[in-house]
Design an enzyme around this catalytic site. Structure first.
Site, mmCIF file in Angstrom:
data_model
loop_
_atom_site.group_PDB
_atom_site.id
_atom_site.type_symbol
_atom_site.label_atom_id
_atom_site.label_comp_id
_atom_site.label_asym_id
_atom_site.label_seq_id
_atom_site.Cartn_x
_atom_site.Cartn_y
_atom_site.Cartn_z
ATOM 1 N N ARG A 97 -13.313 -8.711 1.100
ATOM 2 C CA ARG A 97 -11.924 -8.340 0.788
ATOM 3 C C ARG A 97 -11.042 -9.588 0.895
ATOM 4 O O ARG A 97 -10.234 -9.863 0.016
ATOM 5 C CB ARG A 97 -11.423 -7.259 1.761
ATOM 6 C CG ARG A 97 -11.956 -5.864 1.509
ATOM 7 C CD ARG A 97 -11.440 -5.275 0.218
ATOM 8 N NE ARG A 97 -9.975 -5.256 0.175
ATOM 9 C CZ ARG A 97 -9.211 -4.307 0.712
ATOM 10 N NH1 ARG A 97 -9.763 -3.279 1.308
ATOM 11 N NH2 ARG A 97 -7.894 -4.374 0.630
ATOM 12 N N ARG A 141 0.885 -1.180 0.000
ATOM 13 C CA ARG A 141 0.000 0.000 0.000
ATOM 14 C C ARG A 141 0.917 1.223 0.000
ATOM 15 O O ARG A 141 1.621 1.462 0.977
ATOM 16 C CB ARG A 141 -0.913 -0.012 1.230
ATOM 17 C CG ARG A 141 -1.562 1.341 1.491
ATOM 18 C CD ARG A 141 -2.663 1.280 2.515
ATOM 19 N NE ARG A 141 -3.847 0.659 1.954
ATOM 20 C CZ ARG A 141 -5.036 0.634 2.548
ATOM 21 N NH1 ARG A 141 -5.192 1.190 3.735
ATOM 22 N NH2 ARG A 141 -6.069 0.044 1.967
ATOM 23 N N GLN A 187 -10.073 -3.687 -3.563
ATOM 24 C CA GLN A 187 -11.366 -3.206 -3.069
ATOM 25 C C GLN A 187 -12.462 -3.453 -4.095
ATOM 26 O O GLN A 187 -13.548 -3.935 -3.768
ATOM 27 C CB GLN A 187 -11.262 -1.701 -2.758
ATOM 28 C CG GLN A 187 -12.526 -1.124 -2.168
ATOM 29 C CD GLN A 187 -12.821 -1.695 -0.791
ATOM 30 O OE1 GLN A 187 -11.965 -1.665 0.080
ATOM 31 N NE2 GLN A 187 -14.017 -2.231 -0.584
ATOM 32 N N HIS A 194 -7.339 1.190 -6.286
ATOM 33 C CA HIS A 194 -7.527 0.244 -5.176
ATOM 34 C C HIS A 194 -8.198 -1.012 -5.736
ATOM 35 O O HIS A 194 -9.355 -1.295 -5.451
ATOM 36 C CB HIS A 194 -8.402 0.910 -4.097
ATOM 37 C CG HIS A 194 -8.343 0.252 -2.757
ATOM 38 N ND1 HIS A 194 -7.569 -0.863 -2.486
ATOM 39 C CD2 HIS A 194 -8.985 0.549 -1.576
ATOM 40 C CE1 HIS A 194 -7.732 -1.217 -1.226
ATOM 41 N NE2 HIS A 194 -8.582 -0.378 -0.658
ATOM 42 N N CYS A 222 -16.538 1.416 1.073
ATOM 43 C CA CYS A 222 -15.334 0.583 1.247
ATOM 44 C C CYS A 222 -14.806 0.612 2.675
ATOM 45 O O CYS A 222 -14.036 -0.255 3.055
ATOM 46 C CB CYS A 222 -14.253 1.023 0.272
ATOM 47 S SG CYS A 222 -13.774 2.753 0.454
ATOM 48 N N ASP A 272 -17.361 6.741 -0.630
ATOM 49 C CA ASP A 272 -16.062 6.621 0.040
ATOM 50 C C ASP A 272 -15.802 7.968 0.716
ATOM 51 O O ASP A 272 -16.491 8.959 0.417
ATOM 52 C CB ASP A 272 -14.981 6.291 -1.022
ATOM 53 C CG ASP A 272 -13.588 6.116 -0.426
ATOM 54 O OD1 ASP A 272 -13.468 5.946 0.806
ATOM 55 O OD2 ASP A 272 -12.610 6.140 -1.202
HETATM 56 N N1 CP Z 1 -11.164 -0.385 2.579
HETATM 57 C C1 CP Z 1 -9.866 -0.435 2.971
HETATM 58 O O1 CP Z 1 -8.941 -0.578 2.149
HETATM 59 O O2 CP Z 1 -9.692 -0.380 4.309
HETATM 60 P P1 CP Z 1 -8.301 -0.167 5.064
HETATM 61 O O3 CP Z 1 -7.773 1.185 4.654
HETATM 62 O O4 CP Z 1 -8.640 -0.226 6.521
HETATM 63 O O5 CP Z 1 -7.349 -1.255 4.658
HETATM 64 N N1 NVA Z 2 -10.061 6.694 -0.803
HETATM 65 C C1 NVA Z 2 -9.675 6.181 0.478
HETATM 66 C C2 NVA Z 2 -9.855 4.699 0.506
HETATM 67 C C3 NVA Z 2 -9.545 4.065 1.828
HETATM 68 C C4 NVA Z 2 -9.678 2.587 1.808
HETATM 69 C C5 NVA Z 2 -8.253 6.575 0.775
HETATM 70 O O1 NVA Z 2 -7.413 6.498 -0.127
HETATM 71 O O2 NVA Z 2 -7.967 6.973 1.900
#
Ligand code: CP
Ligand code: NVA
Length: 311
Positions: free
Chosen positions: A290, A103, A133, A130, A262, A222
């Site tokens: 997930r 990530r 997701q 993502h 999400c 989101d």
């Molecule tokens: N939806 C999602 O990716 O959650 P986290 O940021 O908690 O991993």
């Molecule tokens: N758009 C959000 C998604 C989190 C899972 C972010 O990038 O923070």
């Protein structure tokens, strides 16, 4: 040859549906207590430059269910690009582990990671997209509505990383995707253009949430402020006023529409607590999926490299 999963468009339509089939089987195995140690004694490094609940716990738990083990490397552990280059981190981890999940902030770093890693790299979110997701979200829609093809999925809010992955999906599988976003918060223009040019899905970007919500099969949202955008929070709170999923907006959608998010959610901003906890919500199914979707992606990647796993 190893294969990576950096974007939904890395998979064909057939592969996406096969991923769903495998995910559903793996999910059934977990529910019935059937073990599936397809990656016994394998290890995964999970590289996090940003916080996480779902991504970390679902990958780590999934690896244990596969008979393997996952290691968490947080933002302070390796300081990507500061303490050490992406290129070197990718090569070093590849000498220890069978899998990498990352990530990161910059999507270019994800591509560089995959280029220099000799083991499969799975994208657990970048500023651009993502994909895990969206695989989980579409699996959830598939489960609840029997299909994803032709479904009207309406995203209310920011044309962000999650939104870009919905667009990527639209370039591979036909459905109807509508983004209702305020001016200035459109998705990545090239990704939008590609989704429209693919000619498979109906893809729209409009400004009016109510118009967007009409006859929707799914209302999705989101956070308004993604990780890394904290300095813009106040401006975003103003700009996104009215772009909220609530019971009133749901009344414009189909009577059996799904409400999705999400997570993490900011109650009273992009969604109300009543809607998230209400009868239309499948938010916790999404969160659960997930894990099943990601495990299925891993099986797909391993089989592409000749593992021959039969699920
Ligand atoms: N939806 C999602 O990716 O959650 P986290 O940021 O908690 O991993
Ligand atoms: N758009 C959000 C998604 C989190 C899972 C972010 O990038 O923070």
């Amino acid at each position: 040859m190893k294969r990576d999963f950096l974007a939904v468009t890395d998979f064909s339509k057939e592969e996406i549906f096969e991923t769903f089939r495998i995910a559903e089987q793996l999910k059934a195995d977990v529910k019935t207590g059937k073990t599936h140690h397809y990656f016994a004694n394998q290890t995964m490094s999970m590289v996090f430059a940003k916080p996480s609940l779902r991504t970390r716990v679902s990958f780590e738990t999934g690896m244990v269910q596969f008979g393997g083990h996952a290691l968490y490397l947080g933002p302070n552990d390796i300081s990507i690009g500061k303490r050490e280059s992406v290129k070197d981190i990718a090569q070093v981890i590849s000498r220890y582990n069978d899998w990498i999940m990352a990530r990161l902030f910059k999507h270019e770093h994800m591509i560089e990671f995959a280029k220099y890693a000799s083991v499969p790299v799975i994208n657990g979110l970048t500023d651009y997209n993502h994909p895990c997701q969206i695989m989980a979200d579409m699996l959830t829609i598939h489960e609840h509505r029997g299909t994803v093809e032709g479904q009207k999925v309406v995203f209310i809010g920011d044309g962000n990383n999650v939104c870009n992955s919905f667009l990527n999906f639209a370039a591979v599988v036909p459905y109807h995707f509508v983004l209702a976003a305020p001016e200035g918060y459109d998705p990545d223009p090239e990704t939008l253009a590609k989704a429209q040019a693919a000619g498979l899905s109906k893809v729209e970007v409009i400004r009016d949430p109510i118009e967007a919500a009409r006859d929707a099969d799914v209302l999705y949202t989101d956070v308004w402020t993604s990780m890394g955008q904290e300095a813009e929070r106040q401006k975003r709170l103003n700009d996104f006023k009215g772009f909220q999923i609530n019971d009133e907006l749901l009344s414009y959608a189909k009577s059996d529409a799904l409400a999705m998010h999400c997570l993490p959610a900011h109650y009273g901003e992009e969604i109300t607590e009543a809607t998230l906890d209400g009868p239309h919500s499948v938010v916790f199914d999404e969160a659960e999926n997930r894990m099943h979707a990601q495990k299925a992606v891993m099986v797909m990647l391993a089989n592409s490299a000749g593992a021959g796993i039969q699920v």
